[in-house]
Design a protein around this motif. Structure first.
Motif, short mmCIF file in Angstrom:
data_model
loop_
_atom_site.label_atom_id
_atom_site.label_comp_id
_atom_site.label_asym_id
_atom_site.label_seq_id
_atom_site.Cartn_x
_atom_site.Cartn_y
_atom_site.Cartn_z
N SER A 101 0.79 -1.19 -0.01
CA SER A 101 0.05 -0.08 0.14
C SER A 101 0.87 1.46 -0.06
O SER A 101 0.53 2.29 -0.61
CB SER A 101 -1.04 -0.19 1.22
OG SER A 101 -1.86 -0.94 1.07
N TRP A 283 -8.33 3.01 6.78
CA TRP A 283 -7.75 3.19 5.58
C TRP A 283 -6.55 3.81 5.67
O TRP A 283 -5.35 3.55 4.90
CB TRP A 283 -8.53 3.54 4.61
CG TRP A 283 -9.49 2.46 3.76
CD1 TRP A 283 -10.71 2.15 4.25
CD2 TRP A 283 -9.09 1.51 2.96
NE1 TRP A 283 -11.20 1.14 3.41
CE2 TRP A 283 -10.10 0.68 2.58
CE3 TRP A 283 -7.87 1.62 2.02
CZ2 TRP A 283 -10.27 -0.30 1.73
CZ3 TRP A 283 -7.75 0.45 1.19
CH2 TRP A 283 -8.86 -0.34 0.87
N MET A 286 -3.89 1.70 7.25
CA MET A 286 -3.35 0.59 6.35
C MET A 286 -2.36 0.95 5.10
O MET A 286 -1.65 0.41 4.60
CB MET A 286 -4.51 0.05 5.55
CG MET A 286 -5.37 -0.91 6.54
SD MET A 286 -7.01 -1.53 5.96
CE MET A 286 -6.38 -1.82 4.17
N SER A 289 1.18 0.16 5.33
CA SER A 289 1.33 -1.35 5.34
C SER A 289 2.37 -1.78 4.26
O SER A 289 2.68 -1.21 3.14
CB SER A 289 -0.15 -2.01 5.12
OG SER A 289 0.13 -3.54 4.76
N SER A 294 -1.80 -4.91 1.23
CA SER A 294 -2.32 -4.56 2.87
C SER A 294 -2.58 -6.03 3.16
O SER A 294 -3.27 -6.27 4.35
CB SER A 294 -3.13 -3.87 3.15
OG SER A 294 -2.99 -2.36 2.96
N THR A 297 -2.28 -6.99 7.07
CA THR A 297 -2.67 -6.01 7.73
C THR A 297 -4.18 -5.67 8.02
O THR A 297 -4.64 -5.23 8.83
CB THR A 297 -1.77 -4.75 7.55
OG1 THR A 297 -0.38 -5.20 7.28
CG2 THR A 297 -1.82 -3.44 8.22
N ALA A 298 -4.56 -5.62 6.54
CA ALA A 298 -5.99 -5.24 6.49
C ALA A 298 -6.93 -6.29 7.57
O ALA A 298 -7.92 -5.98 8.11
CB ALA A 298 -6.63 -5.48 5.18
#
Length: 348
Positions: A101, A283, A286, A289, A294, A297-298
């Motif tokens: 990301s 967001w 993230m 990330s 992501s 992580t997401a």
């Protein structure tokens, strides 16, 4: 900007494309494998969804992608056909899905637009403008949603036990600060003083410990100047259309998750507002990330932000969310990218 067919195919070779895809899937698999809450009984909860809400989420997703296609077509002053606009969005989303990301798919997007018949200067300007608009949405929306949902926008959980804070708030403000600075600098360079921006880059990279970056800085400065010249003189209607399209795109992205949450639990209008607002914050977190799309992580932050609403349905909801917002673009990219490469570089 001239790119040879050989080098282009090397970059977009389908054999290379599967590396980040498998890496992302591997991260998700490990995350799920070591989660003790993942059981066959929990997986069966996916069928408890209210399918009318899932359908609404799917329709909102389609509306979002239509908004993306409309925006890129409007940005290019209708130089792209609707078919080309849709293809550009599919490949752009795919590039974003297989890159971290923090990197994004912007470099690939410039490449794609160039080979869709838009000159390099315009392609660069459109991609940079898109990045600024998206980041500006976050910069403006975050303070608004924090004011509207005072005290409840951050879940009361610690993400990591770090001496520097280790909370969601810390990661949010770190990411928000970086995005705000980046957006400010890019906006100044693109809209105000592109030559002054290049001069600043060259001065910075004249320092002894930054000299290795001077060539790149000079190239980037030239690109900013080219991009800036391409967007001068746009009428007010142009800016209004792409700004409204940007707001629509991100609102649709967030409303998709609102629909998925409502598929598993009854939520009130105020709770809908909190869920929508938390997505803005999530967001932003993230965006720093380091994993492709992501991945991991997401899923982790999803649990932190929405567990209080979903409870035992948190895991299956996160699966639905990623199935609709991430994995389809991996599949579509793997299907359409080789065809696009062949059509652009290997015509008889």
């Amino acid at each position: 900007m001239e790119i040879s067919k050989k080098s282009a195919f090397k970059v977009l070779n389908p054999n290379n494309i599967w590396v980040p895809i498998l890496l992302g899937l591997g991260i998700v698999f490990l995350l799920f494998y070591f989660d003790d809450n993942i059981t066959a009984d929990n997986l069966r909860l996916i069928f408890d969804a209210k399918w009318s809400s899932v359908l609404v989420a799917f329709l909102v997703l389609l509306a979002r992608d239509a908004g993306y296609a409309y925006r890129i077509r409007t940005l290019t002053n209708q130089e792209l056909s609707w078919k080309s606009s849709i293809m550009v969005i599919i490949l752009w989303e795919f590039a974003s899905a297989v890159t971290p990301s923090v990197v994004g798919g912007t470099a690939v997007a410039v490449f794609i637009l160039t080979y869709e018949g838009i000159n390099f200067g315009k392609s660069l300007a459109y991609v940079m403008l898109t990045a600024i608009l998206d980041n500006l949405f976050f910069v403006v929306a975050a303070p608004i949603v924090m004011l509207l949902t005072q005290g409840v926008i951050f879940p009361a959980v610690e993400t990591f036990d770090l001496q520097i804070g280790g909370s969601l708030q810390f990661f949010f403000f770190l990411s928000y600060g970086l995005i705000a600075i980046y957006t400010l600098v890019m906006s100044y360079g693109l809209f105000v003083k592109p030559r002054a921006f290049k001069w600043f880059l060259l001065k910075m990279t004249s320092m002894k410990w930054l000299k290795t970056w001077k060539v790149k800085a000079n190239q980037y400065g030239d690109e900013i100047i080219i991009a800036s010249s391409e967007i001068k003189g746009k009428v007010a209607q142009y800016w209004i259309k792409i700004s409204l399209a940007t707001i629509f795109i991100w609102c649709a992205r967030y409303l998709m998750l609102n629909s998925l949450v409502s598929a598993y639990t009854e939520i009130t209008i105020p709770e809908h507002m909190v869920i929508f607002s938390r997505q803005v914050i999530m967001w932003i977190v993230m965006l720093i990330s380091p994993t492709p799309g992501s991945s991991g992580t997401a899923e982790f932050f999803f649990n932190q932000f929405f567990n209080e609403y979903l409870g035992s349905y948190t895991f299956v909801s996160s699966i639905f969310w990623r199935l609709m917002s991430y994995y389809p673009y991996l599949l579509l990219g793997a299907i359409f990218l080789p065809r696009w490469v062949r059509s652009k570089f290997f015509k008889k």
